[in-house]
Design an enzyme around this catalytic site. Structure first.
Site, PDB file in Angstrom:
ATOM      1  N   ASP A  85       1.005  -1.088   0.007  1.00 42.81           N
ATOM      2  CA  ASP A  85      -0.073  -0.105  -0.254  1.00 42.81           C
ATOM      3  C   ASP A  85       0.915   1.158  -0.036  1.00 42.81           C
ATOM      4  OD1 ASP A  85      -3.053   0.719   2.047  1.00 42.81           O
ATOM      5  OD2 ASP A  85      -2.189   1.598   0.017  1.00 42.81           O
ATOM      6  N   GLY A  86       0.174   2.284  -0.515  1.00 37.87           N
ATOM      7  CA  GLY A  86       0.819   3.678  -0.233  1.00 37.87           C
ATOM      8  C   GLY A  86       1.065   4.350   1.016  1.00 37.87           C
ATOM      9  N   ASP A  88       0.787   8.711   2.736  1.00 38.37           N
ATOM     10  CA  ASP A  88       1.116  10.037   2.596  1.00 38.37           C
ATOM     11  C   ASP A  88       2.288  10.595   3.343  1.00 38.37           C
ATOM     12  OD1 ASP A  88      -1.882  10.320   1.423  1.00 38.37           O
ATOM     13  OD2 ASP A  88      -2.408   9.497   3.428  1.00 38.37           O
ATOM     14  N   GLU A 107      -7.618  -0.104   5.675  1.00 40.06           N
ATOM     15  CA  GLU A 107      -6.202  -0.295   5.327  1.00 40.06           C
ATOM     16  C   GLU A 107      -5.456  -0.813   6.811  1.00 40.06           C
ATOM     17  OE1 GLU A 107      -5.214   3.684   4.000  1.00 40.06           O
ATOM     18  OE2 GLU A 107      -5.210   2.962   1.970  1.00 40.06           O
ATOM     19  N   LYS A 125       6.968  11.690  -0.334  1.00 42.02           N
ATOM     20  CA  LYS A 125       6.445  11.457   0.837  1.00 42.02           C
ATOM     21  C   LYS A 125       7.443  11.273   2.105  1.00 42.02           C
ATOM     22  CE  LYS A 125       2.706  10.549  -1.630  1.00 42.02           C
ATOM     23  NZ  LYS A 125       1.853   9.239  -1.750  1.00 42.02           N
TER      24      LYS A 125
HETATM   25  O1  DER Z   1      -5.197   7.243   1.616  1.00 47.11           O
HETATM   26  C1  DER Z   1      -4.578   6.192   1.996  1.00 47.11           C
HETATM   27  O2  DER Z   1      -4.361   5.755   2.666  1.00 47.11           O
HETATM   28  C2  DER Z   1      -3.686   5.963   0.727  1.00 47.11           C
HETATM   29  O3  DER Z   1      -2.936   4.942   0.775  1.00 47.11           O
HETATM   30  C3  DER Z   1      -2.690   7.269   0.677  1.00 47.11           C
HETATM   31  O4  DER Z   1      -1.979   7.075   1.906  1.00 47.11           O
HETATM   32  C4  DER Z   1      -1.363   7.068  -0.502  1.00 47.11           C
HETATM   33  O5  DER Z   1      -2.173   7.373  -1.564  1.00 47.11           O
HETATM   34  P1  DER Z   1      -1.368   7.879  -3.060  1.00 47.11           P
HETATM   35  O6  DER Z   1      -0.485   6.718  -3.371  1.00 47.11           O
HETATM   36  O7  DER Z   1      -2.213   8.139  -4.119  1.00 47.11           O
HETATM   37  O8  DER Z   1      -0.277   9.223  -2.583  1.00 47.11           O
END
Ligand code: DER
Length: 235
Positions: A85-86, A88, A107, A125
């Site tokens: 996962d990504g 912020d 998440e 980030k």
């Molecule tokens: O909202 C979230 O938790 C997303 O995973 C966010 O943290 C990362 O979103 P992005 O990859 O579009 O910057």
């Protein structure tokens, strides 16, 4: 290289850790989207077999469904092999802020049930301290008396110059509603919020608060794609 190119590079690097037979936590957001695309491609190619995806949002559920990734949920798979996962924000201890896409609760449920959680980010980030940037730290709250919850959250962090606002939908100015039917209060800090675990405990003790966007000690590793290349940070 555009920022989206970097996101794709980090995502594809993370998918190299996916093995046939794995139960995968499928993240949400513009970076995780590339990982889901890549996983689907490798399944379609026959390179990956017997994969089960556990989506972290209805948005990712729809993307994975359209790509024919076999899906299930936490009730059927309480332990997940790998979540990708990504984020912020990422600090030097690999603590995260997540939730600017609104999916923080599912998440966190899925990523805290994963044996391994690989975070994928572009270099923008990386921060020195999470929760100290001008960007929001999201908190999911029940809709009932949300303004009371907002006030109590802000009162916790007066020393950090905290302000809070109810997240609205871009279009119609209505309150944003999460996949779980809750609201999000975005907190903004002028100064560092200090010990993250203390901040987390204080937030979660408030009645009416569901979850916050600090992911403390959850990430196994962070793949950072920058213009000078990709680095993998592990704790
Ligand atoms: O909202 C979230 O938790 C997303 O995973 C966010 O943290 C990362 O979103 P992005 O990859 O579009 O910057």
């Amino acid at each position: 290289l555009t920022q989206d190119d970097l996101k794709k590079i980090a995502a594809y690097k993370a998918v190299e850790h996916v093995k046939s037979g794995m139960v995968l936590g499928l993240g949400t957001g513009s970076t995780a989207k590339h990982a889901v695309d890549r996983i689907a491609h490798l399944i379609q190619q026959g390179t990956l077999k017997d994969i089960i995806g556990i989506p972290t949002s209805t948005q990712t559920h729809e993307q994975a469904l359209s790509l024919n990734i076999p899906l299930s949920d936490l009730d059927s798979h309480p332990v997940i092999d790998l979540a990708i996962d990504g984020a912020d924000e990422v600090d030097p201890e690999l603590n995260l802020v997540k939730g600017r896409g609104g999916s923080l609760l599912r998440e966190k449920m899925i990523e805290s049930a994963s044996k391994k959680f690989i975070v994928i980010v572009d270099e923008s980030k990386m921060v020195k301290h999470i929760g100290a940037s001008r960007l929001a730290m999201p908190v999911e709250v029940i809709p009932f008396c949300w303004n009371h919850s907002l006030r109590r959250l802000v009162d916790l962090f007066t020393d950090s110059g905290c302000v809070g606002e109810l997240r609205k939908c871009a279009g119609n100015g209505e309150a944003y509603v999460t996949d779980n039917g809750n609201y999000i209060i975005d907190l903004y800090f002028e100064r560092d919020i200090g010990d993250l675990n203390e901040a987390s405990d204080a937030i979660l003790r408030l009645p009416g608060i569901v979850e916050h966007g600090m992911f403390i000690g959850l990430a196994s590793s962070v793949i950072v794609a920058g213009v000078d290349g990709v680095t993998v940070k592990t704790k």
